[in-house]
Design a protein around this motif. Sequence first.
Motif, PDB file in Angstrom:
ATOM      1  N   ALA A  83       0.911  -1.080  -0.017  1.00 31.94           N
ATOM      2  CA  ALA A  83      -0.043   0.208  -0.006  1.00 31.94           C
ATOM      3  C   ALA A  83       1.021   1.311  -0.089  1.00 31.94           C
ATOM      4  O   ALA A  83       0.499   2.287  -0.660  1.00 31.94           O
ATOM      5  CB  ALA A  83      -1.025   0.111   1.134  1.00 31.94           C
ATOM      6  N   ALA A  84       1.796   1.174   0.768  1.00 24.35           N
ATOM      7  CA  ALA A  84       2.870   2.451   0.988  1.00 24.35           C
ATOM      8  C   ALA A  84       3.402   2.748  -0.560  1.00 24.35           C
ATOM      9  O   ALA A  84       3.517   3.755  -1.036  1.00 24.35           O
ATOM     10  CB  ALA A  84       3.997   2.202   2.180  1.00 24.35           C
ATOM     11  N   ILE A  85       4.015   1.494  -1.035  1.00 20.82           N
ATOM     12  CA  ILE A  85       4.545   1.672  -2.575  1.00 20.82           C
ATOM     13  C   ILE A  85       3.622   2.481  -3.459  1.00 20.82           C
ATOM     14  O   ILE A  85       3.693   3.167  -4.237  1.00 20.82           O
ATOM     15  CB  ILE A  85       5.049   0.415  -3.025  1.00 20.82           C
ATOM     16  N   ALA A 116       1.154   6.464  -6.765  1.00 24.54           N
ATOM     17  CA  ALA A 116      -0.065   7.370  -6.706  1.00 24.54           C
ATOM     18  C   ALA A 116       0.250   8.941  -6.739  1.00 24.54           C
ATOM     19  O   ALA A 116      -0.017   9.637  -7.576  1.00 24.54           O
ATOM     20  CB  ALA A 116      -1.319   7.297  -6.095  1.00 24.54           C
ATOM     21  N   TRP A 117       1.199   9.268  -5.631  1.00 24.16           N
ATOM     22  CA  TRP A 117       1.602  10.618  -5.529  1.00 24.16           C
ATOM     23  C   TRP A 117       2.292  11.150  -6.839  1.00 24.16           C
ATOM     24  O   TRP A 117       2.095  12.193  -7.371  1.00 24.16           O
ATOM     25  CB  TRP A 117       2.377  10.798  -4.430  1.00 24.16           C
ATOM     26  N   GLY A 118       3.216  10.056  -7.592  1.00 22.00           N
ATOM     27  CA  GLY A 118       4.152  10.746  -8.478  1.00 22.00           C
ATOM     28  C   GLY A 118       3.239  10.737  -9.793  1.00 22.00           C
ATOM     29  O   GLY A 118       3.317  11.961 -10.637  1.00 22.00           O
ATOM     30  N   ALA A 119       2.128   9.949  -9.616  1.00 22.02           N
ATOM     31  CA  ALA A 119       1.071   9.943 -10.857  1.00 22.02           C
ATOM     32  C   ALA A 119       0.342  11.188 -10.776  1.00 22.02           C
ATOM     33  O   ALA A 119       0.049  12.087 -11.798  1.00 22.02           O
ATOM     34  CB  ALA A 119       0.080   8.758 -10.921  1.00 22.02           C
ATOM     35  N   LEU A 139      -4.373   6.675 -13.863  1.00 22.03           N
ATOM     36  CA  LEU A 139      -2.788   6.038 -12.962  1.00 22.03           C
ATOM     37  C   LEU A 139      -3.217   6.354 -11.664  1.00 22.03           C
ATOM     38  O   LEU A 139      -3.181   5.257 -10.871  1.00 22.03           O
ATOM     39  CB  LEU A 139      -1.790   6.728 -13.815  1.00 22.03           C
ATOM     40  N   PRO A 140      -3.278   7.561 -11.214  1.00 19.39           N
ATOM     41  CA  PRO A 140      -3.364   7.794  -9.801  1.00 19.39           C
ATOM     42  C   PRO A 140      -4.521   6.992  -9.118  1.00 19.39           C
ATOM     43  O   PRO A 140      -4.683   6.429  -7.979  1.00 19.39           O
ATOM     44  CB  PRO A 140      -3.461   9.131  -9.424  1.00 19.39           C
ATOM     45  N   VAL A 141      -5.550   7.070  -9.864  1.00 13.68           N
ATOM     46  CA  VAL A 141      -6.989   6.430  -9.203  1.00 13.68           C
ATOM     47  C   VAL A 141      -6.796   4.673  -9.208  1.00 13.68           C
ATOM     48  O   VAL A 141      -7.029   4.339  -8.160  1.00 13.68           O
ATOM     49  CB  VAL A 141      -8.133   6.641 -10.441  1.00 13.68           C
ATOM     50  N   ALA A 142      -6.327   4.195 -10.256  1.00 16.58           N
ATOM     51  CA  ALA A 142      -5.929   2.759  -9.993  1.00 16.58           C
ATOM     52  C   ALA A 142      -4.912   2.451  -8.785  1.00 16.58           C
ATOM     53  O   ALA A 142      -5.078   1.433  -8.299  1.00 16.58           O
ATOM     54  CB  ALA A 142      -5.421   2.320 -11.312  1.00 16.58           C
ATOM     55  N   PHE A 143      -3.887   3.243  -8.704  1.00 17.59           N
ATOM     56  CA  PHE A 143      -2.853   3.278  -7.615  1.00 17.59           C
ATOM     57  C   PHE A 143      -3.470   3.234  -6.216  1.00 17.59           C
ATOM     58  O   PHE A 143      -3.409   2.476  -5.462  1.00 17.59           O
ATOM     59  CB  PHE A 143      -1.727   4.076  -7.871  1.00 17.59           C
ATOM     60  N   VAL A 144      -4.587   4.389  -6.175  1.00 17.75           N
ATOM     61  CA  VAL A 144      -4.963   4.490  -4.922  1.00 17.75           C
ATOM     62  C   VAL A 144      -5.948   3.465  -4.308  1.00 17.75           C
ATOM     63  O   VAL A 144      -6.060   2.825  -3.302  1.00 17.75           O
ATOM     64  CB  VAL A 144      -5.669   5.792  -4.901  1.00 17.75           C
ATOM     65  N   MET A 157       2.322  14.118 -12.293  1.00 21.27           N
ATOM     66  CA  MET A 157       2.642  14.026 -13.589  1.00 21.27           C
ATOM     67  C   MET A 157       1.363  14.477 -14.303  1.00 21.27           C
ATOM     68  O   MET A 157       1.446  15.201 -15.361  1.00 21.27           O
ATOM     69  CB  MET A 157       2.840  12.402 -14.122  1.00 21.27           C
ATOM     70  N   VAL A 158      -0.166  14.027 -13.582  1.00 21.99           N
ATOM     71  CA  VAL A 158      -1.312  14.382 -14.185  1.00 21.99           C
ATOM     72  C   VAL A 158      -1.291  16.044 -14.297  1.00 21.99           C
ATOM     73  O   VAL A 158      -1.804  16.842 -14.974  1.00 21.99           O
ATOM     74  CB  VAL A 158      -2.399  13.629 -13.664  1.00 21.99           C
ATOM     75  N   SER A 159      -1.059  16.649 -12.996  1.00 19.95           N
ATOM     76  CA  SER A 159      -0.982  17.896 -12.577  1.00 19.95           C
ATOM     77  C   SER A 159      -0.193  18.804 -13.599  1.00 19.95           C
ATOM     78  O   SER A 159      -0.737  19.736 -14.101  1.00 19.95           O
ATOM     79  CB  SER A 159      -0.696  18.245 -11.160  1.00 19.95           C
ATOM     80  N   PHE A 160       0.781  18.118 -13.658  1.00 14.76           N
ATOM     81  CA  PHE A 160       1.802  19.060 -14.700  1.00 14.76           C
ATOM     82  C   PHE A 160       1.298  18.790 -16.103  1.00 14.76           C
ATOM     83  O   PHE A 160       1.156  19.882 -17.047  1.00 14.76           O
ATOM     84  CB  PHE A 160       3.266  18.271 -14.815  1.00 14.76           C
ATOM     85  N   SER A 161       0.727  17.668 -16.830  1.00 18.30           N
ATOM     86  CA  SER A 161       0.049  17.882 -17.881  1.00 18.30           C
ATOM     87  C   SER A 161      -0.999  18.753 -18.139  1.00 18.30           C
ATOM     88  O   SER A 161      -1.340  19.139 -19.177  1.00 18.30           O
ATOM     89  CB  SER A 161      -0.547  16.357 -18.308  1.00 18.30           C
TER      90      SER A 161
END
Length: 167
Positions: A100-102, A107-110, A138-143, A113-117
């Motif tokens: 979960a931590a990984i 998700a944080w990195g994703a 990506l962040p939704v799936a990771f979360v 990335m989404v915010s920058f895009s």
Amino acid sequence: MIRIVQGFLSAVSTIEKAIVVLSFSAVLTALSVDVIGREVFAHGLFGSSKFAVYALILCAMAGFGLATASGAHLRPRFLDFVTQGRAEARARRAGRVASAAILLFLAWGAVDMVSFSRMIGERDLTLGWLVWPVQTILPVAFVLSALRHLIYAAFPELAPVEQEQPE
């Protein structure tokens, strides 16, 4: 409480299954139309292969969640013998919390990335679509997968039986 959590997990899995079926159908349709167009009419459907790639990303990330839900996700098994017996339950719980931590880190990195895009207004060159709505999966799936691992750590009886990977 466990029934609510079980209902949540079931609802998320149902939504992911629908996304997988619909997005894979979209991939199949887009590529079929393109190939038939090229073979029959000597001209494929503009942007269909790019659309298929985006649909496949959606399909893969929903499938990622389903792999976690069914216990089919990949994990190293070479040290399983160390935790057999009394320590096995604690090791599984620790592994789920670590997973979960990984996933939350990813998700944080994703999200970054989404915010920058979104900030730069990045668009697909072929279709002219904004890229960030597609990247949002990506962040939704990771979360969601991280949440599943945390739920499995808290309620081990809800965790799927891990499937053996062929060697």
